[in-house]
Design a protein around this motif. Structure first.
Motif, short mmCIF file in Angstrom:
data_model
loop_
_atom_site.label_atom_id
_atom_site.label_comp_id
_atom_site.label_asym_id
_atom_site.label_seq_id
_atom_site.Cartn_x
_atom_site.Cartn_y
_atom_site.Cartn_z
N THR A 67 -15.49 19.85 39.82
CA THR A 67 -16.75 20.44 40.27
C THR A 67 -16.75 20.52 41.78
N ILE A 68 -17.05 21.72 42.30
CA ILE A 68 -17.04 21.94 43.76
C ILE A 68 -18.39 22.44 44.23
N ASP A 69 -18.61 22.33 45.53
CA ASP A 69 -19.84 22.84 46.13
C ASP A 69 -19.51 23.35 47.53
N LEU A 70 -20.40 24.16 48.08
CA LEU A 70 -20.25 24.62 49.45
C LEU A 70 -20.67 23.50 50.40
N PRO A 71 -19.99 23.34 51.53
CA PRO A 71 -20.39 22.30 52.48
C PRO A 71 -21.81 22.51 52.96
N TRP A 72 -22.51 21.40 53.20
CA TRP A 72 -23.88 21.45 53.71
C TRP A 72 -23.85 21.13 55.18
N SER A 100 -34.02 25.83 59.71
CA SER A 100 -35.41 25.91 60.18
C SER A 100 -36.08 27.22 59.79
N ASP A 101 -35.28 28.21 59.36
CA ASP A 101 -35.87 29.51 59.05
C ASP A 101 -36.23 29.67 57.58
N GLY A 102 -35.98 28.62 56.77
CA GLY A 102 -36.34 28.68 55.36
C GLY A 102 -35.42 29.57 54.55
N ALA A 103 -34.24 29.90 55.09
CA ALA A 103 -33.30 30.77 54.37
C ALA A 103 -32.82 30.06 53.10
N PRO A 104 -32.64 30.80 52.00
CA PRO A 104 -32.18 30.16 50.76
C PRO A 104 -30.77 29.59 50.91
N GLU A 105 -30.52 28.51 50.21
CA GLU A 105 -29.22 27.86 50.26
C GLU A 105 -28.21 28.67 49.45
N ALA A 106 -26.99 28.79 50.00
CA ALA A 106 -25.94 29.53 49.30
C ALA A 106 -25.37 28.68 48.17
N PHE A 107 -24.87 29.34 47.13
CA PHE A 107 -24.33 28.65 45.97
C PHE A 107 -22.90 29.09 45.70
N VAL A 108 -22.16 28.26 44.99
CA VAL A 108 -20.79 28.56 44.60
C VAL A 108 -20.79 29.75 43.64
N THR A 109 -19.86 30.69 43.86
CA THR A 109 -19.76 31.88 43.02
C THR A 109 -18.55 31.79 42.09
N VAL A 110 -18.45 32.73 41.17
CA VAL A 110 -17.29 32.80 40.27
C VAL A 110 -16.02 33.01 41.08
N GLU A 111 -16.12 33.82 42.14
CA GLU A 111 -14.95 34.08 42.99
C GLU A 111 -14.48 32.79 43.67
N ASP A 112 -15.42 31.96 44.10
CA ASP A 112 -15.06 30.66 44.70
C ASP A 112 -14.28 29.81 43.71
N CYS A 113 -14.77 29.75 42.47
CA CYS A 113 -14.11 28.94 41.43
C CYS A 113 -12.71 29.47 41.12
N GLU A 114 -12.56 30.78 41.08
CA GLU A 114 -11.26 31.38 40.80
C GLU A 114 -10.27 31.06 41.92
N GLU A 161 -10.51 23.42 34.59
CA GLU A 161 -11.80 24.11 34.66
C GLU A 161 -12.46 23.76 35.99
N VAL A 162 -12.71 24.77 36.82
CA VAL A 162 -13.39 24.58 38.10
C VAL A 162 -14.76 25.23 38.02
N SER A 163 -15.80 24.49 38.38
CA SER A 163 -17.16 25.01 38.24
C SER A 163 -18.05 24.52 39.36
N SER A 164 -19.26 25.12 39.44
CA SER A 164 -20.27 24.68 40.39
C SER A 164 -21.01 23.48 39.79
N PRO A 165 -21.79 22.74 40.59
CA PRO A 165 -22.40 21.50 40.08
C PRO A 165 -23.43 21.69 38.98
N GLY A 166 -24.18 22.78 38.96
CA GLY A 166 -25.23 22.93 37.95
C GLY A 166 -26.52 22.24 38.35
#
Length: 203
Positions: free
Chosen positions: A32-37, A42-56, A77-82
């Motif tokens: 299970t992988i995630d994008l670094p934090w 401060s601008d309230g921008a949505p957090e990015a998430f792991v994509t299928v391309e990242d897992c591949e 099997e490589v996946s995002s945390p869920g």
């Protein structure tokens, strides 16, 4: 090189964080992988998430690295945390402050004066908060509402009637080394992820 080290080095080399490694029956190796934090925005921008391309991308590189190291497995099997992502370290707790989490303690906290918590209880669900101690140290607590006996707790996102008296709150402080496990509570909100506390709304 050990499996943990091989996977950590490969995942980090591609610019991702390793969240979890699991071996399952039948030779399945689940990573299970995630994008670094990089800290709160401060601008309230949505957090990015792991994509299928990242897992591949990580899958291809891991297959090569594990073959070189001679790691025995049948399927990778490589996946995002869920939605029940585990919280492993201080940075994870900083990242998800304000979210509802589930924790399991290594040992019961014991009965405390004025507490409504059973002395042998180890599992809790509440909103994660950072707290400051009297000596200046910083720690963590979870907070949840104590609904009266027989009254259902409010569901996430449910509107509160003005006639409904607010339920008293219960707080449980803890240190990270007292935890056996901590995960984001698997709560599905079809209106989307709510903004972090203190985040500014965007137009």
């Amino acid at each position: 090189m050990a499996l943990q080290q091989t996977v950590e080095r490969t995942v980090a080399g591609l610019g991702y964080d390793l969240v979890e490694i699991e071996r399952s029956a039948g030779g399945l190796l689940r990573v299970t992988i995630d994008l670094p934090w990089s800290g709160p925005t401060s601008d309230g921008a949505p957090e990015a998430f792991v994509t299928v391309e990242d897992c591949e991308k990580v899958t291809r590189q891991l297959q090569f690295a594990l073959e070189v190291e001679g790691v025995d497995y049948k399927r990778l099997e490589v996946s995002s945390p869920g939605i029940d992502r585990p919280l492993r370290n201080e940075q994870d707790f900083e990242r998800f402050a304000g979210e509802v989490i589930d924790i399991t303690l290594k040992a019961p906290m014991g009965a405390a004066a004025g507490s409504h918590v059973a002395a042998n209880r180890k599992k809790f669900r509440g909103t994660l908060e950072r707290v400051a101690g009297a000596d200046g140290s910083r720690g963590w607590q979870i907070v949840w509402s104590l609904e009266p006996e027989g009254k259902a707790a409010l569901k996430p996102g449910q509107k509160i009637s003005k006639k409904r008296a607010p339920a008293p709150m219960q707080a449980l402080g803890f240190a990270l080394d007292e935890l056996r496990e901590a995960r984001l509570a698997p709560i599905v909100d079809f209106k989307g992820r709510r903004p972090k506390p203190g985040a500014q709304a965007t137009e």
